[in-house]
Enzyme design. Structure first.
Site, PDB file in Angstrom:
ATOM      1  N   ALA A   1       0.804  -1.239   0.000  1.00 31.01           N
ATOM      2  CA  ALA A   1       0.000   0.000   0.000  1.00 31.01           C
ATOM      3  C   ALA A   1       0.829   1.277   0.000  1.00 31.01           C
ATOM      4  O   ALA A   1       0.255   2.366   0.069  1.00 31.01           O
ATOM      5  CB  ALA A   1      -0.989   0.031   1.169  1.00 31.01           C
ATOM      6  N   ALA A   2       2.143   1.179  -0.106  1.00 34.96           N
ATOM      7  CA  ALA A   2       2.948   2.404  -0.151  1.00 34.96           C
ATOM      8  C   ALA A   2       2.611   3.225  -1.393  1.00 34.96           C
ATOM      9  O   ALA A   2       2.415   4.444  -1.323  1.00 34.96           O
ATOM     10  CB  ALA A   2       4.436   2.064  -0.127  1.00 34.96           C
ATOM     11  N   GLY A   3       2.547   2.556  -2.548  1.00 30.77           N
ATOM     12  CA  GLY A   3       2.187   3.260  -3.771  1.00 30.77           C
ATOM     13  C   GLY A   3       0.771   3.818  -3.730  1.00 30.77           C
ATOM     14  O   GLY A   3       0.506   4.915  -4.242  1.00 30.77           O
ATOM     15  N   ASP A   4      -0.135   3.078  -3.118  1.00 33.36           N
ATOM     16  CA  ASP A   4      -1.515   3.556  -2.998  1.00 33.36           C
ATOM     17  C   ASP A   4      -1.609   4.741  -2.048  1.00 33.36           C
ATOM     18  O   ASP A   4      -2.368   5.692  -2.292  1.00 33.36           O
ATOM     19  CB  ASP A   4      -2.420   2.425  -2.499  1.00 33.36           C
ATOM     20  CG  ASP A   4      -2.489   1.271  -3.476  1.00 33.36           C
ATOM     21  OD1 ASP A   4      -2.314   1.513  -4.688  1.00 33.36           O
ATOM     22  OD2 ASP A   4      -2.698   0.125  -3.033  1.00 33.36           O
TER      23      ASP A   4
END
Length: 299
Positions: A233-236
């Site tokens: 979820a870092a990119g999200d």
């Protein structure tokens, strides 16, 4: 109140398996204790936008099952308006995520209800009035295209990687991709993205991001070094906080490279905070934590 940001996207139940390393093709590895939690690119991004301070609504399809109930409770608790959510006869989407000791992950998604997401007339009306609309590619391409055509400012996070129809490209205001996704869309020269869209952000993981806008020099925004626990979820988180921050720009003013730079810096900080905590939505930081860290890094 009309939302600042509308996220059109997926929601999944995440089954997370901790491993010493991600298995190679044909290899079996043993995992630690499996955990189950809410996630999905769209849901993660909606939670990130709402926690970053934007009035956020989500257009999403959920199953009439316990996974759907979990996601509804989690997203509502994060401050996301789910009045545009629909219920499907298909099961709620599921993602199986292996996370290795370094924090890197590998993900397999069964779309379930996400594959049936379509815009209702009410959703299209709300999308048309929102400052920012954000979508990804874990939902039908036709739905993404309809959302783009209806939006006043459309951000596409082109993940998972896919070739994009020319009609969709024509409606994208800002493309957000990582290096491999950029190569799928435009080849090895990332500057070629500007032949397709007016602006793009290419994320570089822990190294930060690059901003590309037509008629301007490339801008590099360095990453924020941290000890990585889990990159899920870092990119999200990056995308949701980017959208939320851009939504604060006046509706009557065009978004400038300076606005993009400030938004990417804030999104970088948010992503750096998210990788220090395990899980998807559980790792998404709140606005006060983002802004406190932003002040330490940039002010």
């Amino acid at each position: 109140m009309e939302p600042d940001v509308v996220v059109v996207g997926s929601a999944n139940v995440d089954l997370v398996l901790p491993v010493q390393r991600i298995p190679r093709p044909g290899e079996t590895v043993l995992a630690g204790v499996m955990t189950r939690g809410p996630g999905g690119k769209g849901a993660n991004q909606a939670a990130a936008s709402a926690r970053a301070g934007a009035q956020t609504a989500m257009v999403v399809s959920l199953g009439a099952d316990d996974g759907g109930a979990l996601l509804r409770d989690t997203l509502t608790g994060a401050g996301v308006d789910l009045s545009l959510a629909t219920t499907s006869d298909a099961p709620t989407g599921t993602a199986i995520i292996t996370v290795e000791a370094s924090g890197e992950n590998s993900i397999v998604v069964a779309p379930g209800a996400n594959g049936e997401l379509a815009l209702t007339p009410e959703a299209a009306h709300v999308i048309g009035g929102a400052k920012i609309v954000l979508a990804q590619l874990e939902i039908p391409m036709e739905t993404v295209q309809e959302a783009a055509a209806t939006s006043s400012y459309f951000i596409l996070n082109a993940a998972p990687a896919a070739e994009l129809p020319s009609a969709l490209l024509a409606d994208i205001d800002l493309l957000v991709v990582n290096e491999s996704e950029a190569e799928v869309i435009a080849g090895p020269d990332r500057a070629a993205l500007l032949k397709l869209v007016p602006a793009a952000v290419v994320t570089l993981g822990g190294a930060g991001a690059v901003i590309l806008t037509r008629g301007n020099d490339e801008i590099t925004v360095p990453g924020v070094p941290v000890e990585v626990v889990d990159t899920t979820a870092a990119g999200d988180t990056f995308c949701g906080v980017l959208a939320a921050t851009l939504s604060s720009v006046s509706a009557i003013e065009p978004i400038t490279p300076r606005d993009l730079t400030n938004a990417v810096r804030r999104a970088n900080v948010a992503a750096s905070l998210s990788v220090q905590t395990a899980g998807a939505i559980a790792s998404v930081p709140h606005g006060d934590a983002i802004d406190a860290r932003y002040a330490e890094v940039y002010l």
